[in-house]
Design a protein around this motif. Structure first.
Motif, PDB file in Angstrom:
ATOM      1  N   UNK A  41     -19.906   6.207 -18.279  1.00  0.00           N
ATOM      2  CA  UNK A  41     -20.401   5.405 -19.380  1.00  0.00           C
ATOM      3  C   UNK A  41     -21.287   4.281 -18.855  1.00  0.00           C
ATOM      4  N   UNK A  42     -22.501   4.224 -19.341  1.00  0.00           N
ATOM      5  CA  UNK A  42     -23.431   3.183 -18.911  1.00  0.00           C
ATOM      6  C   UNK A  42     -23.050   1.841 -19.521  1.00  0.00           C
ATOM      7  N   UNK A  43     -23.338   0.768 -18.805  1.00  0.00           N
ATOM      8  CA  UNK A  43     -23.045  -0.575 -19.296  1.00  0.00           C
ATOM      9  C   UNK A  43     -23.985  -0.907 -20.447  1.00  0.00           C
ATOM     10  N   UNK A  44     -23.418  -1.284 -21.578  1.00  0.00           N
ATOM     11  CA  UNK A  44     -24.194  -1.685 -22.740  1.00  0.00           C
ATOM     12  C   UNK A  44     -24.385  -3.198 -22.681  1.00  0.00           C
ATOM     13  N   UNK A  45     -25.613  -3.656 -22.494  1.00  0.00           N
ATOM     14  CA  UNK A  45     -25.889  -5.088 -22.397  1.00  0.00           C
ATOM     15  C   UNK A  45     -26.000  -5.773 -23.748  1.00  0.00           C
ATOM     16  N   UNK A  46     -26.000  -4.991 -24.824  1.00  0.00           N
ATOM     17  CA  UNK A  46     -26.119  -5.520 -26.184  1.00  0.00           C
ATOM     18  C   UNK A  46     -27.365  -6.398 -26.314  1.00  0.00           C
ATOM     19  N   UNK A  47     -28.492  -5.852 -25.878  1.00  0.00           N
ATOM     20  CA  UNK A  47     -29.757  -6.601 -25.957  1.00  0.00           C
ATOM     21  C   UNK A  47     -30.123  -6.950 -27.389  1.00  0.00           C
TER      22      UNK A  47
END
Length: 480
Positions: A74-80
């Protein structure tokens, strides 16, 4: 059969069996995860995270040495998409879309307000008194203390953990045993004793209102509140006590009457309270050493008002509270004071985030200071937090999810924690490392914090999408 045991064939046979077992395990885990996903569709239910195997699944396959099995991590979601909404001021288009959800911190700026503290409002403070008195002097209507006063907080924690105890008495009221500890200079702390080991979780068949309180939860809550930048919880520290010399020799005969020696030759007592003060719920030392939490007393001169929490649970085995079945409950709450203006509703939303991170469902009332106009909401009584490391109780977030509103500063803090170099679990562990009874929390409780931060951010993202979708539907209807 003899050929099977030739070296080359034997190696191939063992390899085949090994890969077959790995594939079987992966298939079972996939079916298990699918089944759990089907059973957890309610957003205001609870999420059992024991099935969240993705992180350690990769480790299992990697350690098997198989180059043929590809596992996606699972890729890190930075919540841009959320980060841009914390940049103030928002441009006109963003403000029109998101102002109802992301509340600007500038609208409640501390700098624009009169930051009176207790001392300036003529609360009597003993000159050259204890560290507790100095702590009281710096309480404002915005927070319990500021980081500029960190030295005073450190002194208070040290004094509660080391100063000689002059007197001990049982606190009246409550469902579980608590002791009022008095030091020199009339300094006081509230003592909650250790009941069971850190790794013992809430029993599966126990309701939230019948769970035991944990002294470690009180300590961890203070440090978590500070890391989140709220600073609305009183300072709490751990301490080891000798039951004989520091409790029994400092208390009255009533508490002594409840003491006994257990079959394991440990010194025990149970005191008197509403529910859990009997021989089967006794507090026992090892053999007469007992650890517990010491929470600083708030000023006795200050009056506090107790409010019924609008998202209070039913505290019933059968009934549910109104908010648990009413999707428009927040609209009703917003109509009445003190939730129709000011900081109060936003404070309760902050508190729901704070409680969710701890897993604390026991929030029936809250308190504010009477002497301050629009006082901050005091974070008190967290003993039933950190009880379920593998279950995320989504209903705790009801104020956030129902109202779809959050302070810009709170959102920014959560994003900074989520995207920072150090996860919340590590920051909290480091913050508690100097406590006299460290380590404070079981490792799975720390790991749960990082998982729950991401759950909160996803909830905020969904809120924004839902609000925007509703606005789009209204615009389309008006155009027709």
């Amino acid at each position: 059969m003899k050929s099977l045991f030739k070296p080359k064939l034997r190696i191939r046979f063992i390899t085949f069996i090994g890969y077959s077992l790995v594939c079987a395990v992966i298939l079972i885990l996939l079916v298990f995860q699918l089944n759990l996903n089907l059973n957890h569709k309610s957003f205001l239910g609870h999420v059992d995270t024991k099935h969240e195997i993705q992180d350690w699944w990769h480790t299992i396959v990697k350690n098997s040495g198989s180059p043929d099995i590809n596992v996606s991590i699972k890729a890190h979601d930075s919540f841009n998409d959320l980060q841009v909404l914390t940049i103030e001021p928002l441009d006109a288009s963003q403000y029109d879309k998101y102002a109802d959800v992301i509340v600007s911190s500038s609208s409640i700026s501390k700098a624009a307000q009169n930051r009176n503290n207790f001392n300036e409002l003529r609360l009597i403070i003993i000159k050259n008194g204890s560290s507790l008195n100095r702590f009281h002097r710096h309480i404002t209507r915005f927070d319990m203390y500021s980081e500029e006063n960190a030295k005073i907080v450190s002194e208070l924690l040290k004094d509660m953990a080391t100063q000689p105890i002059l007197h001990v008495e049982q606190k009246t009221g409550g469902t579980q045993l608590k002791l009022v500890i008095t030091y020199q200079n009339k300094m006081k702390a509230l003592f909650k004793p250790m009941r069971f080991p850190r790794e013992q979780q809430t029993l599966p068949n126990h309701f939230y209102f019948s769970d035991f309180e944990r002294h470690t939860a009180e300590i961890a809550a203070f440090h978590l509140d500070r890391l989140l930048g709220f600073r609305r919880a009183v300072p709490v520290t751990g301490r080891l006590l000798n039951i004989t010399s520091e409790i029994f020799q400092k208390t009255d005969a009533e508490l002594m009457k409840t003491s006994f020696i257990s079959p394991a030759n440990n010194l025990c007592f149970h005191g008197k309270c509403s529910y859990y003060c009997d021989t089967s719920h006794a507090i026992c030392g090892q053999p007469d050493t007992l650890e517990g939490s010491f929470a600083a007393f708030l000023p006795e001169e200050s009056e506090r008002k107790i409010w019924r929490h609008p998202w209070r649970r039913s505290y019933s085995r059968k009934k549910k509270a109104q908010w648990e079945s009413d999707n428009k409950y927040c609209e009703k709450v917003r109509r009445d004071p003190p939730y129709d203006e000011g900081r109060r509703l936003l404070d309760l939303i902050d508190m729901s985030i704070f409680d969710f991170l701890m897993g604390n469902m026991d929030r029936h009332h809250y308190e504010t200071f009477r002497m301050f106009n629009d006082s901050f909401t005091i974070h008190l009584d967290h003993g039933r937090g950190f009880g379920k490391a593998f279950i995320d109780e989504m209903s705790i977030l009801a104020p956030l999810l129902h109202c779809c509103q959050i302070r810009s500063s709170t959102l920014k803090t959560l994003l900074d924690i989520h995207n920072g170099n150090e996860p919340l679990s590590k920051s909290l562990k480091n913050a508690m490392s100097n406590d006299p009874i460290a380590p404070i929390l079981w490792e799975p409780h720390l790991n749960a914090l990082d998982r729950r931060v991401e759950i909160i951010l996803n909830g905020i993202r969904n809120c924004i999408r839902n609000v925007q979708h509703a606005k789009d539907e209204i615009e389309e209807t008006s155009e027709v």
